[in-house]
Design a protein around this motif. Structure first.
Motif, short mmCIF file in Angstrom:
data_model
loop_
_atom_site.label_atom_id
_atom_site.label_comp_id
_atom_site.label_asym_id
_atom_site.label_seq_id
_atom_site.Cartn_x
_atom_site.Cartn_y
_atom_site.Cartn_z
N VAL A 87 -1.82 -1.24 -1.62
CA VAL A 87 -2.81 -0.20 -1.37
C VAL A 87 -2.79 0.24 0.09
CG1 VAL A 87 -5.30 0.30 -1.35
CG2 VAL A 87 -4.29 -0.97 -3.26
N ALA A 88 -2.63 -0.73 1.00
CA ALA A 88 -2.58 -0.42 2.43
C ALA A 88 -1.42 0.50 2.75
CB ALA A 88 -2.47 -1.70 3.24
N ALA A 89 -0.26 0.23 2.15
CA ALA A 89 0.91 1.07 2.40
C ALA A 89 0.70 2.49 1.88
CB ALA A 89 2.14 0.45 1.75
N LEU A 90 0.08 2.60 0.70
CA LEU A 90 -0.06 3.91 0.06
C LEU A 90 -1.24 4.72 0.60
CD1 LEU A 90 0.64 2.92 -3.66
CD2 LEU A 90 2.15 4.18 -2.11
N LEU A 91 -2.34 4.05 0.93
CA LEU A 91 -3.53 4.76 1.36
C LEU A 91 -3.72 4.82 2.87
CD1 LEU A 91 -6.34 3.73 -1.19
CD2 LEU A 91 -4.96 5.81 -1.13
N ASN A 92 -3.00 4.00 3.60
CA ASN A 92 -3.23 3.94 5.04
C ASN A 92 -1.95 4.09 5.85
OD1 ASN A 92 -5.31 1.51 3.81
ND2 ASN A 92 -6.22 3.25 4.87
N ALA A 93 -1.08 3.11 5.79
CA ALA A 93 0.09 3.09 6.69
C ALA A 93 0.93 4.35 6.56
CB ALA A 93 0.92 1.84 6.41
N ALA A 94 1.39 4.64 5.36
CA ALA A 94 2.27 5.80 5.17
C ALA A 94 1.57 7.13 5.41
CB ALA A 94 2.91 5.76 3.79
N PRO A 95 0.42 7.40 4.76
CA PRO A 95 -0.19 8.72 4.96
C PRO A 95 -0.71 8.96 6.37
CG PRO A 95 -1.62 7.33 3.62
CD PRO A 95 -0.31 6.62 3.74
#
Length: 308
Positions: A87-95
């Motif tokens: 979730v962190a990668a999809l909702l925070n780190a990448a965007p």
């Protein structure tokens, strides 16, 4: 129904609205202003990966402080941390990084309007990931309408080339990440027993670690921005990434997820006003029309046909 009963129902409805409306407006303002804060940072020379990293770091610290005050422990389950990392990668780190990349080429105003495509992106991934969801004619019509809105934002009649296209595609990639992240959260993460603050702290903490690893691997050195941009990054992290998560949960609990999700319609208004008034960014008719078409597309996908 008597006049007294109607008056009582109206009073109850008014009190119910006043419980969530101030938080709803505040949340839309926080998220709407985040695009201007990102713009200040990238214009001051902060690398996109570090814009995202500082944002998550300050957000994680804010959420950990909330957990400490409330004495709410962080998750202990490996499964929870595994899902938190996704979730962190999809909702925070990448965007977060992609929006920073995008705003190197486009205005904060345009980035804020593009962010309104998030519900459409979410629908696409929900149809793929969530059992029981199916494509309907109205959903197809809504997605097509939203796509036309994006083309209008791009002013395709002028040609698709240059930095505007690069920036727009980066922002759209960010909303696609949001769409995948929200669908994944709905299926694997939101129903866990830990508190919202603990889950949010785990999520933003995981995003901080992920971004730090990317920065280390790519060799991107941290940038020391000026006082204005530095203050903006602290606000962006602590409020826009930390406090906003908790505020959003309060709105959901008070008004329900359907009402809470409409904050997406309001944030472009804030990003537009702030971009025009404070940053002096241009606002063309195609931006207004494109934003309207995107919102109409969202409304069409959420409407249900009347029974005959």
């Amino acid at each position: 129904m008597s006049t007294t009963d109607r008056t009582t129902d109206q009073a109850d409805g008014t009190r119910a609205v006043t419980r969530w409306l101030p938080g709803f407006i505040l949340l839309s303002a926080i998220w709407g202003s985040s695009f201007a804060l990102i713009k200040l940072a990238v214009d001051d020379g902060v690398a996109p990966i570090w814009v995202a990293l500082w944002r998550c770091l300050f957000g994680a610290l804010a959420l950990l402080a909330v957990c400490a005050v409330r004495r709410e422990p962080l998750p202990r389950s490996r499964s929870t941390w595994g899902h938190a990392a996704v979730v962190a990668a999809l909702l925070n780190a990448a965007p977060f990084a992609l929006f920073a990349v995008g705003e190197q080429h486009v205005s904060s105003l345009l980035a804020g309007v593009i962010n309104a495509t998030t519900p459409l992106m979410t629908l696409v991934f929900v149809l793929v990931l969530v059992r029981g969801e199916r494509m309907t004619l109205r959903r197809v019509q809504g997605l097509l309408l939203g796509f036309v809105g994006v083309l209008c934002l791009l002013a395709v009649w002028r040609g698709l080339a240059g930095g505007t296209l690069t920036g727009t595609l980066a922002c759209l990639a960010a909303t696609a990440c949001y769409g995948a992240g929200f669908a994944y959260t709905r299926r694997f993460f939101s129903g866990r027993t830990e508190s919202a603050a603990a889950l949010s702290a785990a999520q933003i903490g995981a995003a901080t670690v992920e971004l730090a690893l990317v920065a280390a691997v790519t060799g991107t050195a941290p940038t020391l921005p000026g006082p204005v941009a530095s203050t903006g990054l602290v606000v962006l992290g602590a409020l826009g990434t930390g406090y906003a998560f908790l505020l959003n949960l309060q709105v959901i609990r008070a008004a329900g997820p359907t009402v809470a999700s409409t904050v997406t319609y309001v944030t472009p208004i804030w990003s537009t006003v702030i971009g025009v008034v404070l940053l002096g960014e241009p606002f063309g008719w195609n931006t207004l029309l494109g934003g309207v078409l995107i919102v109409l597309g969202i409304l069409v996908t959420r409407s249900t046909p009347r029974p005959r």
